[in-house]
Design an enzyme around this catalytic site. Structure first.
Site, PDB file in Angstrom:
ATOM      1  N   HIS B 128       0.878  -1.172   0.000  1.00 40.71           N
ATOM      2  CA  HIS B 128       0.000   0.000   0.000  1.00 40.71           C
ATOM      3  C   HIS B 128       0.920   1.229   0.000  1.00 40.71           C
ATOM      4  O   HIS B 128       2.028   1.177   0.534  1.00 40.71           O
ATOM      5  CB  HIS B 128      -0.829  -0.059   1.288  1.00 40.71           C
ATOM      6  CG  HIS B 128      -1.924   0.953   1.404  1.00 40.71           C
ATOM      7  ND1 HIS B 128      -1.677   2.268   1.693  1.00 40.71           N
ATOM      8  CD2 HIS B 128      -3.275   0.832   1.299  1.00 40.71           C
ATOM      9  CE1 HIS B 128      -2.836   2.916   1.765  1.00 40.71           C
ATOM     10  NE2 HIS B 128      -3.819   2.073   1.520  1.00 40.71           N
ATOM     11  N   ASP B 205       3.481  -4.543   7.918  1.00 40.14           N
ATOM     12  CA  ASP B 205       2.235  -3.795   7.799  1.00 40.14           C
ATOM     13  C   ASP B 205       1.107  -4.810   7.982  1.00 40.14           C
ATOM     14  O   ASP B 205       0.854  -5.630   7.098  1.00 40.14           O
ATOM     15  CB  ASP B 205       2.177  -3.120   6.422  1.00 40.14           C
ATOM     16  CG  ASP B 205       0.823  -2.468   6.145  1.00 40.14           C
ATOM     17  OD1 ASP B 205      -0.128  -2.686   6.931  1.00 40.14           O
ATOM     18  OD2 ASP B 205       0.717  -1.762   5.126  1.00 40.14           O
ATOM     19  N   GLN B 208      -4.123  -5.311   7.007  1.00 38.56           N
ATOM     20  CA  GLN B 208      -5.085  -6.267   6.439  1.00 38.56           C
ATOM     21  C   GLN B 208      -4.955  -7.648   7.061  1.00 38.56           C
ATOM     22  O   GLN B 208      -5.716  -8.548   6.729  1.00 38.56           O
ATOM     23  CB  GLN B 208      -4.878  -6.377   4.916  1.00 38.56           C
ATOM     24  CG  GLN B 208      -5.080  -5.080   4.169  1.00 38.56           C
ATOM     25  CD  GLN B 208      -6.535  -4.632   4.139  1.00 38.56           C
ATOM     26  OE1 GLN B 208      -7.447  -5.418   4.403  1.00 38.56           O
ATOM     27  NE2 GLN B 208      -6.750  -3.372   3.818  1.00 38.56           N
ATOM     28  N   LYS B 231     -10.231  -1.273  10.767  1.00 40.00           N
ATOM     29  CA  LYS B 231     -10.381  -2.420   9.864  1.00 40.00           C
ATOM     30  C   LYS B 231     -10.706  -3.693  10.644  1.00 40.00           C
ATOM     31  O   LYS B 231     -10.929  -4.745  10.065  1.00 40.00           O
ATOM     32  CB  LYS B 231      -9.103  -2.627   9.056  1.00 40.00           C
ATOM     33  CG  LYS B 231      -8.856  -1.510   8.040  1.00 40.00           C
ATOM     34  CD  LYS B 231      -7.787  -1.912   7.056  1.00 40.00           C
ATOM     35  CE  LYS B 231      -7.175  -0.731   6.350  1.00 40.00           C
ATOM     36  NZ  LYS B 231      -8.092  -0.119   5.371  1.00 40.00           N
ATOM     37  N   CYS B 369      -4.690   2.321  -3.650  1.00 41.70           N
ATOM     38  CA  CYS B 369      -3.476   2.922  -3.074  1.00 41.70           C
ATOM     39  C   CYS B 369      -2.290   1.977  -3.253  1.00 41.70           C
ATOM     40  O   CYS B 369      -1.442   1.847  -2.359  1.00 41.70           O
ATOM     41  CB  CYS B 369      -3.651   3.276  -1.606  1.00 41.70           C
ATOM     42  SG  CYS B 369      -4.960   4.450  -1.320  1.00 41.70           S
TER      43      CYS B 369
END
Lengths: 148, 411
Positions: B128, B205, B208, B231, B369
């Site tokens: 991202h 990261d 997700q 999220k 993104c």
């Protein structure tokens, strides 16, 4: 929600078979526009002779609205004077942003994009090629995001 | 559909999410955009209301009842977060506004205290923009350079190329655990093992990943991990940075202000110990407090049950969409978290999104993104349906019907 208001048959047809699609080797002006929100890009070439727009072409990738808008724009602008072309830009801009009542006589076939004003996320799709045209009309080579 | 075997009755679970009972464009909402932001259960919404109605005070400041109460709730969420990701200590758990701020915090620290001219930061093509741009800024400040691990045609990382890129110049590997655009789950424990073999730290990261996969930062061995509350059923405005104490001690503060100091004079300021050193100013206390309710919800349902449920939905959607002529699934690597990314020959993703929206179906259309990744696959954008614990087999039916409608309209 009435999808038909957005995707009128003439828009779908221009999306399938865009007119004046391709580069214009003897252009007097060129501008490249992109929508950073969605990644859509359009390049517009203009050839003027004196005060008159002789030919407008485009390339790029984008949604049906942006493709059909670019295609129908190239037809509508051919043969116009600079002032007529800029006036048409303003009429179109006002219509898709809902800024004022659409001047249907001036817009002609372009009034099929009137439904766009009810889809705020799609206004930029319809106006992207027009902004690029305005920059290209000024002459020279404009690379980047046209002023919106 | 084997979608309900591991979860509580799906109807009961969905009843916890008030928004799922609403209408969109005059149709019952079909929410397939949880990778952008998840919907919130009543428990989280009520925690925000309760906080403002009866618990609101500023933290770490007052001697009065409400300040103490807010401080306790805030600190309890930190402990709940520590347990959720299995950090060693709450000193390793920093609250941020979200994943983006967490990564920027680390990138800022690396840019000023670690990276030197000639050094390198290694990201991947799956990233991202929020795990690319902060590193570019840090590289500009420090004279380091950025390199990217390539991606194979199926959307998985090229691990052979990764090995080739791991040289002495690399001072940090910063990669996503789960691709937001494709759903690809990367073998992060293996990436960490290979990087650590060369003494290179790793940032994951997890924006997700945390909503879908049980996180154990100690088992994975990563040096940094970031995720976003919104999220994972929580409110916007709260995210988490995990960092090992060794690294967090080494990095300079990100922002200066209240709450992050030990002593301030005009000559010199000494900083508070972890985690306060990285939490300047009054945070979004209500969001942090309500994030606790989200963590409790996910823990009660169980991450393994959630993953199995989503897997069934993704398999079903992938099979049925693939069978539609002119539909192409982008990213076919397994395993995959709850994402199906696709393109259609006849229609641009924006048009797919608008047609589905007219049926009350929310998907994401665009570059997600992740422009370098889109470029890798030669597409400007994709349509992305993302699934979460509250989605059902009927949602897949609606998606497939909507895509069929797109095909009718544009061909």
């Amino acid at each position: 929600m009435d999808l038909g208001a957005l995707y009128q048959e003439i828009i779908l047809e221009h999306n399938r078979s865009p007119r004046n699609h391709g580069e214009l080797p003897d252009a007097t002006g060129h501008a490249h526009g992109k929508n950073p929100m969605c990644g859509d890009e359009v390049s517009v070439w203009v050839r003027t002779a004196g005060d008159r727009v002789e030919r407008v072409t485009f390339t790029g990738h984008g949604c049906a609205i942006s493709r059909a808008s670019a295609s129908m724009m190239t037809q509508a602008l051919t043969g116009k004077t600079r002032d007529e072309a800029l006036a048409l830009f303003q009429h179109f801009h006002d219509m898709v942003t809902g800024a004022g009542p659409a001047d249907e006589a001036a817009l002609g076939k372009l009034k099929v994009f009137g439904g766009v004003s009810r889809f705020p996320a799609r206004v930029k799709c319809a106006s992207l090629a027009w902004h690029a045209f305005r920059d290209a009309l000024a002459g020279g080579d404009h690379d980047g995001d046209p002023a919106s | 559909m084997p979608d309900s075997s591991l979860l509580p009755a799906i109807g009961t679970l969905r009843a916890d999410f008030p928004i799922l009972g609403t209408m969109a464009r005059g149709k019952p909402l079909v929410y397939l955009d949880s990778a952008a932001t998840s919907q919130k259960p009543r428990q989280v919404i009520e925690a925000i209301t309760r906080y403002y109605e009866s618990e609101n005070g500023n933290i770490h400041r007052g001697v009065h009842y409400l300040s103490e109460r807010a401080t306790v709730l805030y600190d309890e969420t930190r402990e709940a977060t520590r347990r959720f990701i299995n950090a060693r200590s709450t000193r390793e758990v920093i609250f941020t506004r979200g994943t983006t701020e967490a990564i920027n915090l680390v990138a800022h620290g690396f840019g000023s205290a670690v990276l030197r001219p000639g050094d390198r930061v290694l990201v991947s093509t799956l990233e991202h923009h929020s795990n690319i741009v902060p590193w570019q800024l840090a590289c500009e400040r420090s004279g380091a350079t950025l390199a990217a691990i390539p991606v194979l045609d199926d959307g998985s990382l090229d691990l052979a190329a990764f090995d080739g890129l791991l040289d002495d110049r690399v001072k940090l590997v910063a990669v996503t655990w789960v691709s937001n655009a494709l759903g690809t789950i990367s073998p992060v424990a293996e990436l960490v093992r290979r990087a650590h073999a060369r003494a290179i730290p790793v940032l994951l990261d997890g924006a997700q990943a945390a909503p879908h996969i049980a996180v154990d930062v100690q088992a994975i061995g990563c040096d940094f991990f970031a995720c976003s509350g919104h999220k994972m059923l929580g409110p916007t405005g709260v995210g988490v940075l995990y960092g090992t104490e060794q690294w967090l001690d080494r990095l300079p503060p990100y922002q200066g202000g209240g709450d992050m100091i030990d002593t301030v004079t005009f000559e010199r300021t000494t900083f508070a110990p972890l985690p306060s050193k990285f939490e300047a100013g009054t945070p979004d206390i209500a969001a942090v407090v309500a994030f606790r309710a989200a963590l409790d919800y996910l823990t009660t349902v169980g991450l393994d049950a959630i993953a199995a449920h989503e897997h069934a939905l993704v398999e079903e959607a992938t099979a049925r969409l693939s069978a539609i002529p002119g539909v192409h699934i982008i990213g076919t690597a397994t395993p995959k978290a709850g994402v199906v990314s696709f393109t259609m020959d006849c229609a641009h993703p924006h048009d797919i999104g608008t047609v589905l929206d007219s049926e009350g179906i929310a998907i994401r259309a665009g570059h997600h993104c992740a422009q370098p990744l889109m470029r890798r696959f030669g597409v400007p954008s994709t349509a992305r349906a993302s699934f979460y614990l509250y989605n059902t087999a009927e949602d897949v039916d609606a998606l497939v019907r909507g895509v069929e409608r797109v095909r009718q309209l544009f061909t």
